[in-house]
Enzyme design. Structure first.
Site: not given
Ligand code: UDP
Length: 327
Positions: A118, A142
């Protein structure tokens, strides 16, 4: 190729399964269906309901199905949740992936591995567009967990010869509505599906998180990349690794930034409906602008996003919303 797709019942994973099947590859999906949907798994794929952290199960699949490559999508993906419940992320994203990697390392012929990473590994960028060498300063558990897995892949690659690609998605968007596939997150936190819900009358308004950012219209800028382009990039990465290409990390984006207001206007054009917006304070951890530098994926993988028109991306997501509404 025979490909194991973890998280193949989820949003990006299900589009990957469809792309692999369309290219005549054999597909085994491993998904615990905690957030994915059984009916999103393409009919030509085998669905194994189970945990990616179950090393014995993964080892058996790699061996018995003679898997050539793994696409690892299964993960927890909500930034805010990762702040309030980090253990879900360290356990779900790091511990489970390390368990999966145990099976990969011990396989008689270790498969190549493509990992869903990501843009959140970068944190607030020093400059945009962001290239892959930009410092990594994730701002949430995350992002930290995705970066931790990238680091594990790097060291396992160096020491044990694991072949890997980490694909750093910017903002996944769009759908393949014709194939019955689209975004179904519960709760939904992503911009485009939320704005479409407002157009649909399923939500009263969109809260714009911050309207005084240092951007031309004051709203945040993101790089929205079509989910089918992401799937094509995974296929290109698999071919690259199976051919013996070098391992590494690649940004996946279009290289073009769009503001929240531009997305709202695209939704109004595509749906022909007005979208009510309200102004809300900035969301914690949101950088003003995230746009990918995409040259590395093009040069090394031969991949470039093709479905780059914002209206076309939104139109595909809208087609999916209408279809989902009809059940
Ligand atoms: N956003 C917004 N209102 C919402 C949801 C998102 O203004 O209800 C903004 C958010 O601040 C960001 C952009 O839309 O600038 C994209 O957010 P999303 O959650 O879709 O993806 P992210 O960039 O956080 O991964």
């Amino acid at each position: 190729m025979r490909v194991l797709v973890t998280g193949g019942a989820g949003y990006v994973g299900s589009h990957m399964v469809a792309t692999l099947l369309a290219a005549s590859h054999d597909v085994v999906v491993l998904d615990d269906l905690s957030t994915g949907h059984r009916d999103a798994v393409g009919a030509g794929a085998e669905l194994v309901e189970g945990d990616v952290g179950d090393t014995a199960l993964v080892a058996a699949l790699l061996r018995d199905r003679r898997i050539d490559a793994v696409c690892h999508f299964a993960a927890k993906i909500r930034v805010e949740e990762s702040v309030s419940a980090p253990r879900l992320y360290w356990q779900g994203n790091v511990v489970r992936t390390l368990a999966l990697l145990e099976a990969v390392l011990d396989a008689p012929t270790p498969p190549a591995l493509v990992f869903s990473s990501t843009a959140a590994v970068y944190g607030t960028p020093d400059e945009v567009p962001i290239d892959e060498e930009h410092p990594k300063r994730p701002e949430s558990p995350y992002g930290e967990t995705k970066l931790a897995v990238e680091r594990a892949l790097e060291s396992y690659g160096r020491a044990h010869g694991v072949r890997w690609a980490a694909l750093r998605y910017f903002n996944a968007a769009g759908a393949d509505a014709g194939a019955g596939l689209g975004e179904r997150h519960e709760p939904e936190t992503h911009l485009i599906p939320i704005v479409l819900d407002v157009a649909l009358g399923a939500r009263p308004s969109l809260a714009i998180y911050g309207t005084a950012w240092p951007t031309p219209d004051g709203t945040c800028i993101r790089d929205y990349v079509h989910v089918l382009d992401l799937a094509d990039a995974h296929l290109a990465a698999l071919h690259h690794l199976v051919r013996g290409g070098t391992s590494g990390a690649f940004n996946l984006g279009t290289g073009r930034g769009r503001s929240v207001r531009e997305v709202v206007h695209a939704v109004e054009r595509v749906t022909g409906r007005a979208v009510k917006v309200t102004e809300a304070p900035p969301r914690a951890g949101d950088p003003a602008e995230l746009v990918a530098k995409v040259e590395r994926a093009e040069r090394v993988l031969g991949w470039k996003a093709r479905r780059t028109e914002l209206d076309a991306i939104v139109a595909d997501a809208w087609a999916w919303k209408l279809r989902a509404k009809q059940g």
